[in-house]
Design a protein around this motif. Sequence first.
Motif, PDB file in Angstrom:
ATOM      1  N   ASP A 112       0.863  -1.189   0.000  1.00 24.78           N
ATOM      2  CA  ASP A 112       0.000   0.000   0.000  1.00 24.78           C
ATOM      3  C   ASP A 112       0.893   1.230   0.000  1.00 24.78           C
ATOM      4  O   ASP A 112       1.170   1.808   1.034  1.00 24.78           O
ATOM      5  N   ASP A 130       0.498   4.224  -1.416  1.00 25.65           N
ATOM      6  CA  ASP A 130      -0.096   5.558  -1.235  1.00 25.65           C
ATOM      7  C   ASP A 130      -0.742   5.701   0.147  1.00 25.65           C
ATOM      8  O   ASP A 130      -1.355   6.719   0.458  1.00 25.65           O
ATOM      9  N   GLU A 131      -0.595   4.635   0.943  1.00 28.73           N
ATOM     10  CA  GLU A 131      -1.008   4.654   2.343  1.00 28.73           C
ATOM     11  C   GLU A 131      -2.461   5.068   2.547  1.00 28.73           C
ATOM     12  O   GLU A 131      -2.769   5.880   3.414  1.00 28.73           O
ATOM     13  N   ASP A 132      -3.346   4.505   1.701  1.00 31.70           N
ATOM     14  CA  ASP A 132      -4.776   4.765   1.922  1.00 31.70           C
ATOM     15  C   ASP A 132      -5.443   3.580   2.612  1.00 31.70           C
ATOM     16  O   ASP A 132      -6.664   3.519   2.723  1.00 31.70           O
ATOM     17  N   ARG A 182      -5.342   0.415   1.597  1.00 33.29           N
ATOM     18  CA  ARG A 182      -5.664  -0.706   0.710  1.00 33.29           C
ATOM     19  C   ARG A 182      -4.521  -0.930  -0.276  1.00 33.29           C
ATOM     20  O   ARG A 182      -3.925   0.024  -0.776  1.00 33.29           O
ATOM     21  N   ARG A 183      -4.233  -2.199  -0.565  1.00 30.98           N
ATOM     22  CA  ARG A 183      -3.224  -2.523  -1.572  1.00 30.98           C
ATOM     23  C   ARG A 183      -3.956  -2.679  -2.901  1.00 30.98           C
ATOM     24  O   ARG A 183      -4.540  -3.718  -3.172  1.00 30.98           O
ATOM     25  N   ASP A 184      -3.959  -1.630  -3.687  1.00 34.83           N
ATOM     26  CA  ASP A 184      -4.768  -1.648  -4.905  1.00 34.83           C
ATOM     27  C   ASP A 184      -3.908  -1.441  -6.145  1.00 34.83           C
ATOM     28  O   ASP A 184      -3.689  -0.307  -6.588  1.00 34.83           O
ATOM     29  N   ASP A 224       0.576   2.393  -5.702  1.00 32.81           N
ATOM     30  CA  ASP A 224       0.593   1.013  -5.211  1.00 32.81           C
ATOM     31  C   ASP A 224       1.247   0.092  -6.246  1.00 32.81           C
ATOM     32  O   ASP A 224       2.022  -0.812  -5.896  1.00 32.81           O
TER      33      ASP A 224
HETATM   34 CA    CA Z   1      -3.247   1.996  -1.509  1.00 35.35          CA
END
Ligand code: CA
Length: 403
Positions: free
Chosen positions: A193, A195-197, A199-201, A208
């Motif tokens: 993750d 972009d540290e939101d 979620r690993r997207d 990511d």
């Molecule tokens: Ca993410």
Amino acid sequence: MRACVLTVFVLGMAPLQAVAEAFDSCVAGLRKIANAQGISQSTFDLAMKGVEPDPDVLKSFDYQPEFRTPIWDYVSGLVDEERITDGRERLAQWAGVLDKAEQQFGVDRNVIVAVWGVESNFGRIQGTRDLVRSLTTLVCANKRQAFFRGELMATLHILQTGDIAPDALVGSWAGAFGQTQFMPTTYQRLAIDFDEDGRRDIVNSVPDALGSTANFLHRAGWVTGEPWGFEVQLPANYSGPSGRRTKQSLAQWTRLGVKRIATTGSKPGQTPEAAARSENTQAALIMPAGVEGPAFLVFRNFDAIYGYNAAESYALSIAHLSDRLRGGPGFATPWPTDDAGISRAERREVQQRLLDRGYDIGVVDGMIGAKSRSAISAFQSSNDMPVDGRAGQHVLKALRTSK
Ligand code: CA
């Protein structure tokens, strides 16, 4: 007569029904395995709702291409001006993310962007097949069952965590997905993750995807600051060792008369001597088209790229694209052919010119598939050219000049 018709009817239907029943019982078996691996009933039900076998996936699995792509066609399609221009734009656009990836993982940004460009054309082509359906089809048709069952279970885990929305879990027929084209188990091990939101997207988030690619290469043994390799000049009539697995020190290669062609594989301003860490650096000699074509000494980082997709032609294309992105030239030694490969723009031109002449090539997409190849064969045949169905410089030239 009636009995006969009935018999034909029953025989005709039975296999289909049997296939459907076998599929249902296979899915029931998968439910037990999934539950044992921590997949909830509701996740499983949601994922498997209405799932039917996908015959196209089985066709793709069984398809053995009769057409072997020459290395120069492979490289020409992956490393062309269009992808270099696109890649340089992405390097500028995502400079901040790439700074962070280089700092955290020590992997050359040009290689990260090259992988992104080749795997998904910078996120544009990620595949369209439903992962759960494709993988269930393969498992239940008993195609590399243990492997694809592991990938299916990983997919169900991704759905359960909610990192990627179910309708975004689409990819290639074999299950590779996202901007990095990871298999689901690779995603589980290595996606991050970035972009540290939370979620690993790797489907929707460029940071990511770039971070996950950097993490992959780092974990595959990337050596920070070392080049992937460089093009070399072989002594005349070279018959010494070669092959990616045959490694010896740079000093030993030098003793065999293998000389670096200084323009490749280095960063601007870097001396040839500094490109490899020392004379003791282990290197292998590869000659993708034999002794008559370009030859390369490759280091540990070439193997890291090879880990991403186990083909030398792939690793060389990524490596070369990374050099081109940082401003390096093409290979010094030409491929041993008088009919060189063509770029994607030229492939689209070939398709358009065939279309204009009334040949059926499907859609103009720069991808030379079965339809384009048969159209090329037909064109070659009616123009007294050798018929091989290949889109190269000769066919392009003939299409431009013939009536
Ligand atoms: Ca993410």
